[in-house]
Write an enzyme that holds these catalytic residues in place. Structure first.
Site, PDB file in Angstrom:
ATOM      1  N   SER A  72       0.822  -1.213   0.000  1.00 28.09           N
ATOM      2  CA  SER A  72       0.000   0.000   0.000  1.00 28.09           C
ATOM      3  C   SER A  72       0.857   1.264   0.000  1.00 28.09           C
ATOM      4  CB  SER A  72      -0.914   0.022   1.222  1.00 28.09           C
ATOM      5  OG  SER A  72      -1.626  -1.183   1.340  1.00 28.09           O
TER       6      SER A  72
HETATM    7  N1  SAH Z   1      -0.899  -4.386   3.878  1.00 30.80           N
HETATM    8  C1  SAH Z   1      -0.220  -4.867   2.717  1.00 30.80           C
HETATM    9  C2  SAH Z   1      -1.014  -4.611   1.477  1.00 30.80           C
HETATM   10  C3  SAH Z   1      -1.304  -5.883   0.814  1.00 30.80           C
HETATM   11  S1  SAH Z   1      -2.424  -5.860  -0.536  1.00 30.80           S
HETATM   12  C4  SAH Z   1       1.159  -4.272   2.650  1.00 30.80           C
HETATM   13  O1  SAH Z   1       1.470  -3.398   3.455  1.00 30.80           O
HETATM   14  O2  SAH Z   1       1.957  -4.708   1.826  1.00 30.80           O
HETATM   15  C5  SAH Z   1      -3.677  -6.892   0.109  1.00 30.80           C
HETATM   16  C6  SAH Z   1      -3.314  -8.312   0.400  1.00 30.80           C
HETATM   17  O3  SAH Z   1      -4.510  -8.966   0.820  1.00 30.80           O
HETATM   18  C7  SAH Z   1      -2.815  -9.129  -0.799  1.00 30.80           C
HETATM   19  O4  SAH Z   1      -1.562  -9.658  -0.499  1.00 30.80           O
HETATM   20  C8  SAH Z   1      -3.862 -10.235  -0.959  1.00 30.80           C
HETATM   21  O5  SAH Z   1      -3.319 -11.473  -1.359  1.00 30.80           O
HETATM   22  C9  SAH Z   1      -4.448 -10.311   0.432  1.00 30.80           C
HETATM   23  N2  SAH Z   1      -5.781 -10.896   0.527  1.00 30.80           N
HETATM   24  C10 SAH Z   1      -6.812 -10.799  -0.327  1.00 30.80           C
HETATM   25  N3  SAH Z   1      -7.873 -11.477   0.153  1.00 30.80           N
HETATM   26  C11 SAH Z   1      -7.501 -12.000   1.355  1.00 30.80           C
HETATM   27  C12 SAH Z   1      -8.169 -12.795   2.331  1.00 30.80           C
HETATM   28  N4  SAH Z   1      -9.429 -13.188   2.206  1.00 30.80           N
HETATM   29  N5  SAH Z   1      -7.472 -13.138   3.440  1.00 30.80           N
HETATM   30  C13 SAH Z   1      -6.174 -12.760   3.610  1.00 30.80           C
HETATM   31  N6  SAH Z   1      -5.500 -12.016   2.719  1.00 30.80           N
HETATM   32  C14 SAH Z   1      -6.158 -11.631   1.599  1.00 30.80           C
END
Ligand code: SAH
Length: 225
Positions: A72
């Site tokens: 993000s």
């Molecule tokens: N907070 C993260 C942003 C990641 S983007 C950072 O700082 O890098 C969102 C993430 O959510 C992705 O890696 C995706 O694979 C994950 N995601 C999507 N659906 C999900 C679910 N149901 N449970 C856990 N993770 C999930």
């Protein structure tokens, strides 16, 4: 032009770049608590990126981390932390570990962080980045975070870093009374970052800013992609 080589970021370059990021992307643009700004100034975002993108770590945007997912934007990470109002003794669930960066910032601000990711390879990479960056206490789980983590509930705070059509009821249910969850709620292509507080009378909701996250894929999120 590019030979495929990038200049490695030294740790003092990174510290300086982070100070600039805090000044330009956060302090001048939002109203953040000093604690949040300090946490953002401490966590080495570059360590949560693939090697070839580290030189872009302190730019003002999201970046690809593999498996079609993104780390993000710093402003969004800081905003989520700000909305959660962390004083230092909370137990926090971070849904959507991705790179592990948000989890590390939360670990700077709270007592305990559990983070859950559905893509095992990302969880594995995040786990090692967290250890290397000094956040070995963060617990990284693999699974569907749209259902929360009942075995570790209740939580004082929950941060969701993936877009959901509704605030997943399981997450609300896993909050203590007075607890808070922040979720990007809306369609696949655009959402509103909402803050919901659990109260005796039920969910108390406040809308925040427009945002765009990758979808939460799971039982209480969107169908698989
Ligand atoms: N907070 C993260 C942003 C990641 S983007 C950072 O700082 O890098 C969102 C993430 O959510 C992705 O890696 C995706 O694979 C994950 N995601 C999507 N659906 C999900 C679910 N149901 N449970 C856990 N993770 C999930």
């Amino acid at each position: 032009m590019s030979s495929g080589q990038v200049t490695p970021l030294t740790s003092s370059d990174a510290t300086e770049a982070r100070a600039q990021m805090v000044e330009h992307q956060l302090r001048r643009r939002g109203s953040f608590d000093e604690r949040v700004l300090e946490a953002m100034a401490r966590v080495p975002r570059d360590r949560f990126l693939p090697e070839e993108l580290r030189h872009l770590a302190y730019e003002d945007g999201a970046l690809p981390i593999g498996s079609g997912q993104t780390i993000s934007q710093p402003f969004i990470v800081a905003t989520i932390c700000q909305l959660l109002e962390l004083s230092g003794d909370e137990r926090v669930l971070d849904v959507g570990t991705g790179s592990g960066y948000q989890a590390a910032v939360l670990a700077e601000l709270a007592a305990e962080v559990v983070t859950i990711e559905r893509v095992p390879e990302l969880a594995e990479r995040a786990r090692s980045a967290l250890v290397q960056a000094g956040y070995a206490d963060v617990e990284v789980l693999v699974g569907d975070g749209s259902l929360g983590v009942p075995a570790r509930a209740p939580f004082d705070r929950i941060a969701v870093a993936a877009a959901a059509p509704v605030v997943p009821p399981a997450l609300y249910d896993q909050l203590v009374e007075g607890g808070r969850v922040v979720v990007p709620r809306g369609g696949r292509w655009g959402q509103q970052l909402v803050l919901v507080e659990r109260t005796k009378k039920g969910p108390l909701e406040r809308a925040s800013l427009p945002c765009r996250f990758v979808p939460l894929v799971g039982a209480e999120g969107f169908a698989g992609s």
